[in-house]
Design a protein around this motif. Structure first.
Motif, mmCIF file in Angstrom:
data_model
loop_
_atom_site.group_PDB
_atom_site.id
_atom_site.type_symbol
_atom_site.label_atom_id
_atom_site.label_comp_id
_atom_site.label_asym_id
_atom_site.label_seq_id
_atom_site.Cartn_x
_atom_site.Cartn_y
_atom_site.Cartn_z
ATOM 1 N N VAL A 405 0.827 -1.209 0.000
ATOM 2 C CA VAL A 405 0.000 0.000 0.000
ATOM 3 C C VAL A 405 0.861 1.258 0.000
ATOM 4 N N LYS A 406 2.103 1.157 0.465
ATOM 5 C CA LYS A 406 2.982 2.329 0.548
ATOM 6 C C LYS A 406 3.368 2.863 -0.834
ATOM 7 N N HIS A 407 3.206 2.065 -1.887
ATOM 8 C CA HIS A 407 3.602 2.487 -3.228
ATOM 9 C C HIS A 407 2.514 3.296 -3.948
ATOM 10 N N ILE A 408 1.320 3.377 -3.351
ATOM 11 C CA ILE A 408 0.210 4.097 -3.972
ATOM 12 C C ILE A 408 0.266 5.568 -3.560
ATOM 13 N N ASP A 409 0.134 6.461 -4.525
ATOM 14 C CA ASP A 409 0.144 7.903 -4.252
ATOM 15 C C ASP A 409 -1.241 8.336 -3.778
ATOM 16 N N TRP A 410 -1.413 8.475 -2.475
ATOM 17 C CA TRP A 410 -2.721 8.784 -1.910
ATOM 18 C C TRP A 410 -3.087 10.263 -2.036
ATOM 19 N N ASP A 411 -2.168 11.076 -2.525
ATOM 20 C CA ASP A 411 -2.465 12.494 -2.712
ATOM 21 C C ASP A 411 -3.164 12.772 -4.046
ATOM 22 N N LYS A 412 -3.114 11.813 -4.964
ATOM 23 C CA LYS A 412 -3.762 11.964 -6.256
ATOM 24 C C LYS A 412 -5.106 11.225 -6.235
ATOM 25 N N TYR A 413 -6.192 11.972 -6.127
ATOM 26 C CA TYR A 413 -7.505 11.360 -5.995
ATOM 27 C C TYR A 413 -7.873 10.494 -7.200
ATOM 28 N N GLU A 414 -7.351 10.838 -8.390
ATOM 29 C CA GLU A 414 -7.718 10.077 -9.579
ATOM 30 C C GLU A 414 -7.240 8.634 -9.505
ATOM 31 N N ILE A 415 -6.242 8.366 -8.691
ATOM 32 C CA ILE A 415 -5.800 6.985 -8.488
ATOM 33 C C ILE A 415 -6.104 6.511 -7.075
ATOM 34 N N ALA A 416 -6.123 7.448 -6.097
ATOM 35 C CA ALA A 416 -6.335 7.062 -4.706
ATOM 36 C C ALA A 416 -7.752 6.535 -4.476
ATOM 37 N N ILE A 417 -8.751 7.200 -5.078
ATOM 38 C CA ILE A 417 -10.133 6.759 -4.864
ATOM 39 C C ILE A 417 -10.388 5.387 -5.499
ATOM 40 N N PRO A 418 -10.013 5.164 -6.770
ATOM 41 C CA PRO A 418 -10.169 3.812 -7.325
ATOM 42 C C PRO A 418 -9.377 2.768 -6.539
ATOM 43 N N ALA A 419 -8.184 3.137 -6.073
ATOM 44 C CA ALA A 419 -7.385 2.193 -5.287
ATOM 45 C C ALA A 419 -8.095 1.851 -3.983
ATOM 46 N N PHE A 420 -8.644 2.867 -3.333
ATOM 47 C CA PHE A 420 -9.375 2.638 -2.087
ATOM 48 C C PHE A 420 -10.568 1.706 -2.303
ATOM 49 N N LEU A 421 -11.348 1.966 -3.359
ATOM 50 C CA LEU A 421 -12.512 1.131 -3.630
ATOM 51 C C LEU A 421 -12.101 -0.299 -3.949
ATOM 52 N N THR A 422 -11.017 -0.455 -4.701
ATOM 53 C CA THR A 422 -10.516 -1.798 -5.004
ATOM 54 C C THR A 422 -10.163 -2.534 -3.719
ATOM 55 N N ILE A 423 -9.433 -1.848 -2.838
ATOM 56 C CA ILE A 423 -8.974 -2.460 -1.593
ATOM 57 C C ILE A 423 -10.144 -2.778 -0.665
ATOM 58 N N ALA A 424 -11.097 -1.851 -0.564
ATOM 59 C CA ALA A 424 -12.193 -2.014 0.396
ATOM 60 C C ALA A 424 -13.247 -3.011 -0.060
ATOM 61 N N VAL A 425 -13.598 -2.965 -1.336
ATOM 62 C CA VAL A 425 -14.713 -3.784 -1.816
ATOM 63 C C VAL A 425 -14.378 -5.279 -1.798
ATOM 64 N N MET A 426 -13.114 -5.630 -2.020
ATOM 65 C CA MET A 426 -12.756 -7.058 -2.026
ATOM 66 C C MET A 426 -13.141 -7.773 -0.732
ATOM 67 N N PRO A 427 -12.635 -7.327 0.437
ATOM 68 C CA PRO A 427 -13.024 -8.039 1.664
ATOM 69 C C PRO A 427 -14.475 -7.794 2.060
ATOM 70 N N PHE A 428 -14.997 -6.572 1.786
ATOM 71 C CA PHE A 428 -16.354 -6.253 2.210
ATOM 72 C C PHE A 428 -17.407 -7.035 1.439
ATOM 73 N N THR A 429 -17.108 -7.417 0.190
ATOM 74 C CA THR A 429 -18.063 -8.207 -0.593
ATOM 75 C C THR A 429 -17.618 -9.648 -0.759
ATOM 76 N N TYR A 430 -16.454 -9.977 -0.185
ATOM 77 C CA TYR A 430 -15.920 -11.340 -0.251
ATOM 78 C C TYR A 430 -15.689 -11.767 -1.693
ATOM 79 N N SER A 431 -15.163 -10.830 -2.513
ATOM 80 C CA SER A 431 -14.978 -11.132 -3.931
ATOM 81 C C SER A 431 -13.853 -10.299 -4.524
ATOM 82 N N ILE A 432 -12.870 -10.952 -5.131
ATOM 83 C CA ILE A 432 -11.799 -10.253 -5.831
ATOM 84 C C ILE A 432 -12.373 -9.532 -7.048
ATOM 85 N N THR A 433 -13.243 -10.196 -7.772
ATOM 86 C CA THR A 433 -13.841 -9.627 -8.976
ATOM 87 C C THR A 433 -14.580 -8.327 -8.684
ATOM 88 N N ASN A 434 -15.386 -8.305 -7.625
ATOM 89 C CA ASN A 434 -16.135 -7.092 -7.285
ATOM 90 C C ASN A 434 -15.201 -5.925 -6.996
#
Length: 483
Positions: A405-434
């Motif tokens: 996670v340290k390699h992701i630039d969290w100051d750039k919302y155009e990548i930080a928000i999609p990265a956050f959703l990718t990271i959060a949705v996987m465990p929350f929906t129990y699906s890598i695909t989601n």
């Protein structure tokens, strides 16, 4: 894993091997050793051996359109056989420490969504068809092109999300975390233990296993994960014999009366490639195959990228070595799983346990595949290792993958928000695909909103459109009268 270690693990960072096997698998060249590969192979097997128990339960508990059920012993044989053969082929052909077996989630789709609409041979025929179509995508280069079109930060987010997902799997499977029934009218979906508190000997075994694993990792003990699994299995056997325990879950840790059982191959080849078209509408078949392809496609993509990244095998552009062959073998595994009636086989994220033990090449797969082959004849021994002894490895691997996670630039919302959703949705929906789908759609949307739509690769546009269909599959089915 330190950045220095990952660099050392990349191809070409070490001198060539001393013998033909070493050179073929590039063991020394990737900074590994035979001992590390063997330990990794064992660790991967022990963390995914549960599928030999779970897959027969899932598929065997469902009935097809005509009320038929699959035999449990035959399912166990088919599951072990496909896992053994395809894992070894991946090791030799793809040279990645990436084991394959019947895919969780995919088997549930086959059992509870597809089988009730047709016969079992017809359902497995759709799995074969899905695998063949994936192979076509690989041969045409489309599947590999999609993977290369993904921005590097999103690939890193996929790895982090998988880390959280696999840790969550460990907590849930061990009973450390459980779902709160909706009828409870609570404000949270999960809780500690089964009642809001930890109780019972199995949970204690898991907790001790986590403490042992992280302690060994902190001390940088070689074979930490495997040592923990073996030690806690012995502890579980002793505890089970001394205490009155109602249930350990799927696997009870006790020495079996018989150690050898003959495999049963009755399900092999029991499929009908186009039989489903005679049982239901064409649009239904198309949607079912589409669902299988999309789930298999992106689960594999996330797993391949995540495992390769954790092993330090990605090149400077974030590309996976031998990607074309790896994806083709994965597609062939789906075909093999359907042909054997064990459901679609796919790459396993639990391979990260082997990587955590130091595996960097396909040689580890020879060990894992060999153990699956032995399982064909030693099915009773599969009952020895409980999930509470294996799950701590998944928690530890979750930590190892989280470090990216340290390699992701969290100051750039155009990548930080999609990265956050990718990271959060996987465990929350129990699906890598989601998780991948949420990240892709958000990435394309934000780039468009910011007036940078031209920066988005056309394949990401197409893939995101498919994910929109995937997420909206229910209203689409209703629109076409499928439901």
């Amino acid at each position: 894993m330190s950045e220095a270690q990952k660099v050392a693990d990349r191809p070409g960072a070490a001198p060539p091997g001393a013998n033909s096997v070493d050179r073929f698998f590039r063991i020394t060249a990737r900074g590994s050793s035979f001992a590390r590969e063997i330990r990794g192979g064992f660790a991967t097997f022990f963390t995914m051996a549960y599928i030999l128990v779970l897959n027969p339960i899932i598929l065997g508990s469902a009935k097809d359109k005509f009320g038929h059920q699959l035999d449990g012993a035959e399912l166990a044989t088919a599951t072990a056989l496909v896992a053994a053969v395809m894992t070894i082929i991946m090791g030799v052909g793809g040279n990645l420490p990436l084991a394959l077996a019947a895919g969780l989630g995919l088997n549930a789709v086959v059992a509870f969504q597809i089988a009730p609409l047709m016969s079992w041979p017809d359902a497995m025929g759709l799995v074969v068809l899905e695998g063949l179509l994936i192979c076509v995508l690989v041969v045409t280069g489309l599947r590999e092109a999609i993977m290369h079109a993904i921005p590097q930060p999103l690939k890193q987010a996929i790895s982090v999300g998988i880390g959280l997902f696999i840790a969550f799997i460990g907590f849930v499977d061990a009973g450390f975390v459980s779902r709160i029934p909706d009828v409870a009218n609570t404000t949270v979906p999960v809780q500690l233990g089964a009642t809001g508190a930890l109780s019972g000997w199995p949970i204690l075994v898991f907790c001790l296993g986590v403490l042992l694993t992280i302690g060994l990792l902190a001390r940088k003990v070689k074979g930490a994960i495997l040592i923990s699994i073996l030690v806690m299995t012995v502890v579980a056997i002793v505890v089970n014999s001394a205490a009155d325990i109602k249930s350990w879950g799927l696997t009870t840790p006790k020495v079996p009366d018989d150690f050898v059982a003959a495999p049963e191959f009755g399900l092999l080849g029991n499929f009908s490639l186009f039989g489903a078209f005679g049982e239901t509408t064409v649009i239904t078949v198309v949607l079912l195959v589409f669902t299988l392809i999309l789930s298999d496609f992106f689960d594999t993509m996330g797993t391949v990228v995540g495992i390769s990244a954790e092993a330090g095998l990605l090149d400077e552009e974030g590309r996976v070595p031998n990607l074309g062959r790896v994806l083709l073998i994965d597609g062939a595994a789906a075909v093999a799983g359907g042909a054997a009636s064990s459901s679609s086989a796919t790459s396993y994220i639990e391979s990260a346990a082997g990587v955590g033990e130091g595996a960097r090449t396909g040689f580890a797969n020879l060990v894992t595949g060999g153990l699956f082959a032995c399982a064909l004849f030693l099915t009773p021994l599969l009952t020895i290792v409980p999930m509470q002894a294996a799950a701590p490895a998944l928690v530890a691997v979750g930590f190892l993958m989280m470090t990216q996670v340290k390699h992701i630039d969290w100051d750039k919302y155009e990548i930080a928000i999609p990265a956050f959703l990718t990271i959060a949705v996987m465990p929350f929906t129990y699906s890598i695909t989601n998780g991948i789908g949420a990240g892709f759609v958000a990435y394309v949307l934000i780039k468009t909103v910011l007036g940078r739509a031209k920066q988005v690769h056309w394949l990401l546009w197409g893939t995101s459109a498919l994910f929109l269909v995937y997420f909206a599959i229910d209203p689409i089915e209703q629109l076409f009268g499928v439901k």
